[in-house]
Design an enzyme around this catalytic site. Structure first.
Site, PDB file in Angstrom:
ATOM      1  N   LYS B  79     -21.476 -22.383  68.908  1.00 45.87           N
ATOM      2  CA  LYS B  79     -21.918 -23.752  68.619  1.00 45.87           C
ATOM      3  C   LYS B  79     -22.232 -24.429  69.952  1.00 45.87           C
ATOM      4  CE  LYS B  79     -20.377 -27.827  65.981  1.00 45.87           C
ATOM      5  NZ  LYS B  79     -19.252 -28.367  65.164  1.00 45.87           N
ATOM      6  N   SER B 154     -20.589 -29.993  60.602  1.00 40.74           N
ATOM      7  CA  SER B 154     -21.560 -29.993  61.687  1.00 40.74           C
ATOM      8  C   SER B 154     -21.865 -28.601  62.227  1.00 40.74           C
ATOM      9  CB  SER B 154     -21.048 -30.867  62.827  1.00 40.74           C
ATOM     10  OG  SER B 154     -19.860 -30.315  63.367  1.00 40.74           O
ATOM     11  N   SER B 178     -15.818 -29.486  59.712  1.00 44.55           N
ATOM     12  CA  SER B 178     -17.081 -28.959  60.239  1.00 44.55           C
ATOM     13  C   SER B 178     -17.165 -27.443  60.386  1.00 44.55           C
ATOM     14  CB  SER B 178     -17.390 -29.609  61.584  1.00 44.55           C
ATOM     15  OG  SER B 178     -17.882 -30.905  61.381  1.00 44.55           O
TER      16      SER B 178
END
Ligand code: ZN
Lengths: 96, 518, 522
Positions: B79, B154, B178
């Site tokens: 990420k 996310s 997330s």
């Protein structure tokens, strides 16, 4: 507690965000609805409850006072949007 | 492709046995990215060169009989909120478009030390704020199961790249769900560890007291292996737990007999889709068939979880994101046009008002160049959701409101944690849905922030309480969209979570299903 | 500050408070009034850099004077993802100071974020302490040996640990040009010590600062170098004015960043007058206007208003989620307290009681660094005469240190050398009349006593040498011998002068005694 447009404008300065008139209007509505939603917390009686700021119960975390190498200056300044050979540069801060 | 796509654990074993080289495995991932990422858009940046070099280095060392790390040669995606030395780390924000950290996050360092091969950085909601990856400043990521739907967020890029088999696994971060929510929406396994289990050093902060990085994988077995590589105490993170991390992989096959599963009454109410509810109830039956016992429990304050979370997280975020001001790093507004704007405002103030005292006051009210630099930089560098949360947090911390909002939320946070403590007196794990519904369409909730926030209903409480949670695939909607099952455990009981999830995956095949991207 | 080694007699002349017992501001600006019509009320906030090797939350060096931006890292630049970890030594130094200031140490303390935007504050917040500081409710006693004010305990509200900001540099000549930011200082540990508004005159404020600095230097927690910014002072000042309707308070003004103790005195005196005139003009009271911030212009010797936006004081404090709280037990606190050693106030008392020193001398000695006290004690114990040792230290040693800008550590004659000199004088080995000259020679040449005596040609005179010298003198001065014999013993005095001419090293007492003895035998 209703959130006024003036409140939002004041907060935008505190938060250092420049908001146009349309954005101010939109945020006044959106933030107002979220704040209203959050108001449900006031239903709960919490006078005797200790706040919980950390999820993990740790205390007394220290590092030893031993100097380690710093970043070379060029590397430290490498991400600066405006700089000279030695320093970060910003518009004059006199009287701020 | 087979061994790359099915299981990272098997790929690691194949690499160790010499059945495949890391260069081949990495090449396969890069080919797959080339083939499908134009449609999925999971990657913000692919570091093909760096990945191939790292893979070749592992292969060389292995061929020379030199020691290699735990994850030697296995590719991984990160990420783009974990700092990578010398590689851009954007957090999905225009603010950090050109930010290149001079250091590695501890998680990244551990992955490198384990000889993992970093493929690149994947998309996310800006600064991890959002649940759809639509808040990325660059582009939205698509759900590989239906490209018109969101992958969740996310960590949407992390979930989508694994689901679409572009990487065998990835690292995501979870502040209010997330990792678990996109894992559920993309049909993969996602583990949010106990707060403090994985170092936050180098994980760009959204809400510091809630953020945790964790594995996003196809299976619990893979999650155990990846967690083993990244967990552990870090002296650079004062909130990292000084608790030894077990060998999660060694504990996977311990029996589950007598496991007590808590069914949260409060979870089955309005808002839960019937398809999700049915899949979760079926999963509970499977656990019962494996020898688990179910116990009805209540988390009476969990209904306040969203409200509590949407005070605490924005408050912390408003402070964490203050550093993006255009001075020391990141985006800065164009100064000449900023100065021109101020000059125009000054002239307008002088012209609009007849008497000089009022004109003077109007001029005095105009921002100084420095303040305007900050305000324009932040207005231009942040997207709408980030601004919304920064505004919300700033408001909630400001004079006169602190007690009513922030302090109140911290107290309710304690009540939520007390609920968990009480529940875990009677049960070993808590079981329920990860999300109220399967993936929704892109744009469907973009104009209703509050509706978007309510999606986090089942996940935020674990972050508030600091306990670990895992989402595993447990079914599919009529439209073929994955459904996620969430298990939660007491703090530092990741082993128990992984063991239960692994047992479930040994008798089900939801985690083996793959979207058709041909 | 240049008065690190100072003789208290050199403090600036100062108009004392006009009437005994009055709390009137003793400020030189108002010396025309017989009694100031107001009471000056002062509270001080002192920021002290703690003497750690590394910064408060990262391991960058705290060394002063490095090239700009060469002592920074991701943590102190506030780069995304970086996290703070508390320096143990900084906490310990803060704790020692708090205990020396008689503060209570709560069992639990935490760190908070103070949010504001400034280019020298890269995170957009300063890590500080808000509602649960590490210490509170202490006091520091101030005394004036010259009696210009009565001894008093100044209450300490709190002392807390926080991080320093960086430096903004602006070339005023360049006008609107950019400011330049150096982050070397960012994250240096600071102890903020806040007093209650207990000070009533610029003189008291200076005494408080002097005593506080002395304590900090004794404890070794800071070098308190004001030029390098290791000690910074902000003052909160207002007036209490007696009016027919009762006492009223004027608005509180904060005077920031005054960079020497003398400047603090002057700024306070200036403010007293300025605020009184402002009150006469506007009648504004505390609460009528927001707290004003003023700077001190050392060149013009005035304070000036600083621009202040209303919103800037909303710091939105909240607990820093990146840092763990600190807990401490009573036993741990007591162990640290026991290890503090003797503090200046206790040393003064001991010098007065055990060494019979007047308060003034004790004050002069203790107000030097602790090594000076150790020097004094070694001399006093070595020569067995506390007063004599004090005279030598406050007159000779301090004078030489001031003249040559030495610390006691740089002083070339060790305490043992001075003890040796005093013993030699006592035994007659060295002439008392030339003791200071000898000491000067020891200092100038870094010499031991014998070498200094040799350098000055001072030889010890043996009793047989004295006897033969005296016999000669008596033979040369029959009239004096006769005078003495007839009962005028004081006539022998003139023999001493002659003896010194023939041999400057002789001890006059020895000459006198020997002559009298020989005359008696004649
Ligand atoms: Zn540093």
């Amino acid at each position: 507690m209703a959130l006024s447009r003036a409140d939002v404008e004041k907060v935008s300065l505190l938060a250092r965000l420049q908001l146009g008139p349309a954005e101010l209007d939109r945020l006044t509505g959106e933030l107002g609805r979220i704040v209203d939603f959050v108001e449900q917390l006031s239903e709960l009686e919490t006078r005797e409850i200790a706040p919980l700021a950390h999820a993990l119960d740790v205390a007394n975390v220290f590092a030893d006072d031993v100097v380690k190498p710093s970043l070379p200056r060029d590397e430290a300044l490498a991400n600066a949007p405006k700089r000279d050979d030695e320093c970060y540069r910003v518009p004059a801060v006199l009287g701020e | 492709m087979g061994s790359v796509s099915t299981s990272a654990t098997r790929l690691r074993d194949d690499l160790a046995a010499g059945r495949i080289s890391s260069v081949e495995a990495t090449r396969a991932c890069l080919d797959r990215i080339h083939q499908v990422d134009g449609r999925v858009q999971a990657f913000l940046r692919v570091d093909a060169e760096g990945a191939m070099a790292a893979a070749a280095d592992v292969d060389r060392r292995r061929s020379q009989g030199l020691p290699v790390g735990l994850l030697a040669g296995v590719p991984i995606a990160l990420k783009d909120i974990l700092c990578t030395r010398g590689q851009p780390t954007t957090c999905g924000s225009k603010m950090l478009e050109r930010f290149v950290p001079p250091y590695d996050a501890t998680v990244v360092r551990k992955l490198r030390e384990a000889d993992a091969v970093i493929l690149g950085k994947v998309n996310l909601d800006e600064f991890a704020m959002g649940g759809s990856t639509e808040n990325s400043a660059y582009f939205p990521t698509r759900n590989p199961w239906d490209l018109e739907r969101v992958p969740g967020g996310s960590s949407g890029g992390s979930a989508a790249c694994v689901a679409a088999e572009m990487a065998p696994w990835s690292i995501g971060t979870d502040t209010g769900g997330s990792i678990r929510q996109p894992a559920a929406l993309c049909g993969i396994t996602g583990l949010k560890p106990t707060y403090g289990r994985v170092s936050r050093f180098g994980l760009v902060a959204f809400a510091s007291s809630l953020d945790q990085a964790g594995p996003m994988t196809h299976s619990a077995e893979d999650a155990a292996l990846l967690l083993e590589a990244i967990a552990g105490h870090d002296p650079l993170d004062a909130t990292s737990a000084d608790v030894p991390a077990p060998r999660y992989t060694a504990e996977l096959d311990k029996p589950l007999d007598g496991l007590r599963l808590g069914l949260v009454r409060d979870h089955y109410g309005a808002g839960l889709s019937s398809e999700v509810e049915a899949a979760v109830r079926e999963a509970v039956r499977i656990f019962e068939s494996l020898g688990a016992r179910t116990v009805d429990i209540s988390l009476p304050h969990s209904k306040y979880g969203i409200a509590t979370y949407y005070v605490i997280a924005p408050c912390e975020a408003s402070s964490n994101l203050a550093r993006y001001d255009g001075v020391h790093f990141g985006y800065r507004t164009d100064e000449p046009s900023m100065l021109a704007e101020l000059e125009a405002e000054r002239r307008a103030a002088l012209a609009s008002s007849g008497d000089s005292a009022r004109a003077e006051a109007a001029v005095a009210a105009i921002d100084s160049p420095l303040v305007r630099l900050y305000r324009r930089t932040r207005a231009e560098g942040f997207g709408p959701e980030v601004k919304r949360r920064v505004m919300l947090g700033t408001y909630a911390l400001s004079a006169g409101y602190y007690d009513a909002y922030y302090l109140k939320a911290l107290k309710v946070r304690r009540l939520i944690r007390n609920d968990y403590d009480a529940a875990f007196e009677n049960v070993d794990l808590i079981i329920g849905p990860t999300t109220p519904a399967a993936a929704y369409r892109l744009g469907e909730k973009a104009n209703d922030p509050l509706a978007m926030y309510l999606e986090d209903l089942y996940t935020v409480t674990a972050n508030l309480a600091g306990v670990p949670g895992i989402s595993i695939p447990c079914g599919s909607t009529a439209a073929g969209l994955p459904i996620g099952l969430q298990l939660q455990a007491p703090a530092f009981q990741e082993s128990r979570l992984l063991r239960a999830a692994h047992r479930f995956q040994r008798v089900t095949d939801w985690h083996l299903r793959r979207p058709d991207l041909s | 500050m240049s008065d690190k080694v100072s003789n208290p007699t050199s403090t600036p002349t100062h108009t004392p408070a006009s009437n005994a017992g009055s709390d009137a501001a003793g400020n030189s600006a108002s010396n025309s009034a017989s009694t100031a019509p107001y009471e000056l009320v002062i509270g001080l906030e002192v920021h002290v850099q703690l003497a750690t090797q590394s910064k408060l939350f990262c391991r960058c060096s705290t060394r002063f004077g490095a090239e700009p931006n060469t002592q920074t890292c991701p943590v102190c630049i506030g780069l995304p993802g970086a996290l703070p970890v508390m320096n143990r030594e900084a906490y310990q130094l803060a704790l020692r100071t708090a205990l020396a200031l008689h503060c209570e140490i709560p069992a639990f303390t935490k760190w908070d974020r103070k949010n504001y935007y400034y280019p020298d504050l890269p995170k957009g917040y300063q890590i500080s302490q808000f509602d649960l500081p590490m210490s509170r409710n202490g006091w520091l006693e101030i005394r004036d040996p010259k009696g210009e004010f009565a001894p008093k305990r100044v209450r300490i509200t709190r002392a807390h640990l926080e991080e320093d900001a960086g430096k903004s540099m602006h070339d005023e000549v360049a006008g609107r040009a950019d400011s330049r930011i150096d982050l070397n200082r960012t994250g240096t540990p600071l102890l903020e010590i806040v007093s209650e508004p207990d000070l009533r005159s610029p003189r008291e404020a200076k005494a408080y600062l002097t005593e506080l600095r002395l304590l900090l230097v004794y404890l070794g927690v800071s070098d308190c170098n004001m030029q390098e910014g290791s000690l910074r002072v902000d003052a909160n000042v207002n007036l209490h004015i007696a009016t027919p309707e009762g006492t009223i308070a004027t608005p509180i003004v904060e005077v920031k960043n005054v960079n020497s103790f003398r400047a603090v005195e002057r700024a306070l005196a200036f403010e007293a007058e300025r605020q009184y005139e402002a009150w006469l003009e506007t009648g504004q009271r505390k609460g009528d206007v927001p707290k004003q911030t003023r700077g001190w212009d050392d060149q013009r010797q005035i304070t000036y208003g600083q621009r202040h936006k209303e919103e800037s004081s909303d710091y939105r404090y909240f607990p820093d989620p990146d840092l763990a709280p600190v807990t401490i037990t009573v036993e741990q606190v007591e162990r640290i307290r026991a290890g503090l050693g003797e503090l200046p106030a206790a040393t003064r008392t001991r010098l007065e009681s055990d060494y019979q020193l007047p308060a003034y001398d004790a004050d002069v000695i203790v107000n030097q660094e602790s090594a000076f006290v150790a020097y004094y004690l070694a001399v006093a114990d070595g020569c067995g005469d506390g007063k004599q040792a004090a005279n030598w230290l406050t007159q000779e040693v301090l004078r030489l240190m001031n003249e040559r800008n030495w610390t006691i550590g740089q002083f070339p004659v060790p305490a043992s050398g001075l003890v040796e000199l005093l013993a030699a004088v006592k035994s007659g080995k060295a002439p008392a009349t030339r003791a200071k000259e000898l000491f000067g020679a020891m200092v100038d040449g870094s010499l031991a006593l014998d070498a200094a005596m040799e350098r000055l040609g001072i030889a010890a005179v043996s009793s047989s040498e004295i006897e033969s010298l005296c016999r000669q003198l008596l033979a040369d001065n029959p009239r004096i011998v006769a005078d003495v014999k007839s009962g005028k013993a004081q006539a022998a005095a003139s023999l001493i002068g002659q003896a010194k001419k023939r041999n400057p090293n002789v001890n006059p007492n020895d000459v006198r005694a020997t002559c009298l003895k020989l005359i008696e035998q004649m």
